[in-house]
Design a protein around this motif. Structure first.
Motif, mmCIF file in Angstrom:
data_model
loop_
_atom_site.group_PDB
_atom_site.id
_atom_site.type_symbol
_atom_site.label_atom_id
_atom_site.label_comp_id
_atom_site.label_asym_id
_atom_site.label_seq_id
_atom_site.Cartn_x
_atom_site.Cartn_y
_atom_site.Cartn_z
ATOM 1 N N LYS A 32 58.085 41.970 26.814
ATOM 2 C CA LYS A 32 58.058 40.898 25.645
ATOM 3 C C LYS A 32 58.703 41.250 24.526
ATOM 4 C CE LYS A 32 55.485 36.712 24.146
ATOM 5 N NZ LYS A 32 56.621 36.315 23.618
ATOM 6 N N SER A 33 58.119 42.480 23.939
ATOM 7 C CA SER A 33 58.423 42.700 22.679
ATOM 8 C C SER A 33 60.234 43.314 22.719
ATOM 9 C CB SER A 33 57.711 44.179 22.133
ATOM 10 O OG SER A 33 58.028 45.199 22.889
ATOM 11 N N TYR A 34 60.678 43.802 23.699
ATOM 12 C CA TYR A 34 61.888 44.327 23.899
ATOM 13 C C TYR A 34 63.074 43.061 24.225
ATOM 14 C CZ TYR A 34 65.875 47.322 25.088
ATOM 15 O OH TYR A 34 67.015 47.917 25.112
ATOM 16 N N ILE A 35 62.622 42.138 24.880
ATOM 17 C CA ILE A 35 63.310 40.801 25.162
ATOM 18 C C ILE A 35 63.250 40.110 23.818
ATOM 19 C CG2 ILE A 35 63.400 38.547 26.413
ATOM 20 C CD1 ILE A 35 62.109 40.427 28.777
ATOM 21 N N ASP A 36 62.042 39.715 23.133
ATOM 22 C CA ASP A 36 62.128 39.169 21.867
ATOM 23 C C ASP A 36 62.497 39.706 20.730
ATOM 24 O OD1 ASP A 36 61.256 37.087 23.707
ATOM 25 O OD2 ASP A 36 59.046 37.349 23.125
ATOM 26 N N HIS A 37 62.717 40.978 20.818
ATOM 27 C CA HIS A 37 62.991 41.862 19.601
ATOM 28 C C HIS A 37 61.766 41.766 18.511
ATOM 29 C CE1 HIS A 37 67.465 40.761 20.381
ATOM 30 N NE2 HIS A 37 66.826 41.341 21.441
ATOM 31 N N ASP A 38 60.571 41.994 19.252
ATOM 32 C CA ASP A 38 59.392 41.592 18.314
ATOM 33 C C ASP A 38 58.829 43.243 18.131
ATOM 34 O OD1 ASP A 38 56.842 41.357 17.426
ATOM 35 O OD2 ASP A 38 56.309 39.550 18.999
ATOM 36 N N VAL A 39 59.167 43.699 16.873
ATOM 37 C CA VAL A 39 58.697 44.902 16.432
ATOM 38 C C VAL A 39 57.217 45.063 16.261
ATOM 39 C CG1 VAL A 39 59.020 46.715 14.542
ATOM 40 C CG2 VAL A 39 60.903 45.420 15.065
ATOM 41 N N LYS A 40 56.522 43.889 15.653
ATOM 42 C CA LYS A 40 55.149 44.220 15.713
ATOM 43 C C LYS A 40 54.372 44.175 16.948
ATOM 44 C CE LYS A 40 51.750 41.579 12.955
ATOM 45 N NZ LYS A 40 51.433 40.280 12.633
ATOM 46 N N LEU A 41 54.674 43.434 17.924
ATOM 47 C CA LEU A 41 54.217 43.503 19.293
ATOM 48 C C LEU A 41 54.297 44.966 19.860
ATOM 49 C CD1 LEU A 41 52.735 41.919 21.370
ATOM 50 C CD2 LEU A 41 54.832 41.267 22.246
ATOM 51 N N ALA A 42 55.608 45.252 19.586
ATOM 52 C CA ALA A 42 56.031 46.936 20.146
ATOM 53 C C ALA A 42 54.794 47.728 19.772
ATOM 54 C CB ALA A 42 57.557 47.176 19.790
#
Lengths: 224, 262
Positions: A32-42
């Motif tokens: 999800k972090s990769y698809i949404d470009h979500d650095v925090k989740l990563a």
């Protein structure tokens, strides 16, 4: 009256289930972090990786003690061996989730190839579903789904090959996407490897149920 | 055969409290010394297994703990139980054996009814009321109640070997001891009965401290918390069972449990 063996086997089963839930969450969040470009989740995924590793160590200790102290035989023995081997693959899946999360951080801010990201999202969905299915099967140690899992993995392998071509074409069309493209290559490779680990989990279920050691992906398993 | 240094040992320092401890316990049969300076501490509410080859001194040691060697062997050293050295002539040996019960290798029920097997020793101790309750309680604790509750007046000798042994366990715990000594309690039983006794032990350790001599290493590994390995009368290793059977500290232990002896 439950025997000491049954009690300890139940604890091993619980440890495996906990590990499965953690890894499943890691995969969900990292993709999800990769698809949404979500650095925090990563970052959350990266921080959680050590938990999975320590869970695996705990499970290994439990399994080794069960084998050394309780001398399990027949189906009892196969269950423990299956959990032990499956835990190792789960840990590797967790590692791969961590690497995907790190790719989220690395690729952030670079020009993207939208079509490729759509396909990666599709592969991701597929892999998540396979993982859910196999972990469900482990709760009842039912190997019925194993051939279907192998079939699904062949689809992942096919996606991997076609997406790789699409990525190369994307770089040729716009060289500025090179950084993102190298990240895509890494991530689809990781997703393909996760698929292989899930097939391994299916193979251990077959061993657990029948005692037979099989190679479900013998034809087209490991890709270069 | 490798030669081993019998003076070297590893004694794991378990956390207390301890139900019974020995200090420099030596047992002599005439001129023959059967155990050498045994220093062991048995944690309360835990199962400790004593393992070793025949003649290693483990059964001799066990029998010393409730003074069953009186008149048979000379026992020196201390056996400390509740702050008292019970290895003294002045100590009431019957009281010792009430508090430290014994279950033997071969089931030895009285030639009486199942009920009387439990009630008889209680009556001998002067108990006159509440006998039925105590009989039921003991049979339940020994995991035998469900199998015999409707035939309490039948002869104990009609029970199977495994049931007879559980009856002997029930008889031993009826007098409310604190420690239960078991001398190869399952060696005369089939595997199913043995497993039932092992499962019963797991329940019993909530209330009792159990010390069991067994020839069956798998049984020790399966069912005990701590294990002491005896060799030629010496305690070579006392350790957590999980450690002793996976990573023993002494080479002698390693060779014995992995079958590399002799």
């Amino acid at each position: 009256m439950a025997t000491i063996f049954e009690n300890r086997l139940e604890k091993l089963r619980q440890s495996f289930t906990e590990m499965g839930v953690d890894v499943s969450e890691q995969i969900y969040q990292s993709t999800k972090s990769y698809i949404d470009h979500d650095v925090k989740l990563a970052q959350t995924v990266i921080d959680g990786d050590s938990d999975v590793n320590s869970n695996e160590t705990k499970l290994e200790k439990q399994a080794m003690n069960l084998i050394a102290l309780q001398q399990p035989v027949a189906s009892d023995f196969r269950i423990i061996i299956s959990y032990l081997k499956a835990a190792s693959d789960l840990e590797r899946i967790g590692d791969n989730a961590g690497t995907i999360a790190r790719e989220t951080l690395r690729a952030k801010g670079n020009p993207r190839i939208a079509d490729v990201e759509t396909v990666i999202a599709k592969i991701t969905k597929h892999v998540r579903k396979m993982l859910e299915q196999i972990l469900d099967a482990y709760t009842t140690l039912d190997a019925t789904i194993a051939p279907e899992i192998a079939q699904e993995d062949r689809k992942i392998d096919h996606y991997y090959q076609t997406t790789r071509t699409a990525i190369t074409e994307g770089i040729l069309a716009n060289p500025e996407t090179a950084v993102a493209a190298s990240s895509y290559l890494m991530v689809i490779r990781l997703l393909e490897r996760i698929g292989d680990h899930i097939v391994n989990l299916a193979e251990y279920l077959i061993y657990c149920e029948t005692g037979k050691i099989v190679e479900l992906d013998a034809d087209d398993g490991h890709l270069d | 055969m490798a030669s081993y240094n019998l003076d070297e040992s590893y004694l794991y320092q378990a956390a207390g409290p301890f139900a019974i401890t020995t200090q420099d316990l030596n047992v002599y049969y005439g001129n023959h010394q059967a155990t050498f300076n045994a220093n062991l501490k048995f944690p309360s509410n835990r199962i400790t297994a004593l393992i070793g080859a025949s003649g290693s001194g483990k059964s001799t040691f066990l029998r010393s703990l409730n003074r069953l060697n009186d008149g048979i062997a000379r026992v020196t050293g201390k056996i400390e139980y509740q702050g008292i050295d019970i290895n003294q002539a002045a100590v009431n040996v019957y009281e010792v054996r009430r508090r430290i019960g014994m279950v033997f290798q071969h089931p030895n029920p009285f030639a009486k009814s199942i009920y009387e097997n439990i009630a008889f020793p209680l009556k001998q101790l002067g108990m006159t009321s509440d006998l039925s309750n105590r009989v039921e309680e003991s049979l339940r604790a020994a995991a035998l109640w469900d199998e015999v509750h409707d035939k309490l007046q039948e002869s104990a000798l009609d029970l199977s070997g495994g049931q007879q042994q559980r009856l002997c366990i029930a008889r031993a715990i009826a007098v409310k001891p604190e420690i239960l000594l078991m001398d190869e309690p399952t060696s005369a039983l089939d595997p199913i009965s043995s497993r039932k006794i092992e499962a019963t032990m797991q329940q019993l350790k909530k209330d009792y401290t159990i010390i069991i001599v067994t020839h069956n290493m798998q049984q020790a590994a399966r069912s005990s918390d701590f294990t002491a390995f005896f060799h030629l009368g010496h305690v070579i290793e006392f350790n957590k069972t999980s450690h002793l059977f996976t990573t023993p500290r002494m080479p002698t232990t390693e060779d014995y449990i992995s079958g590399h002896f002799g």
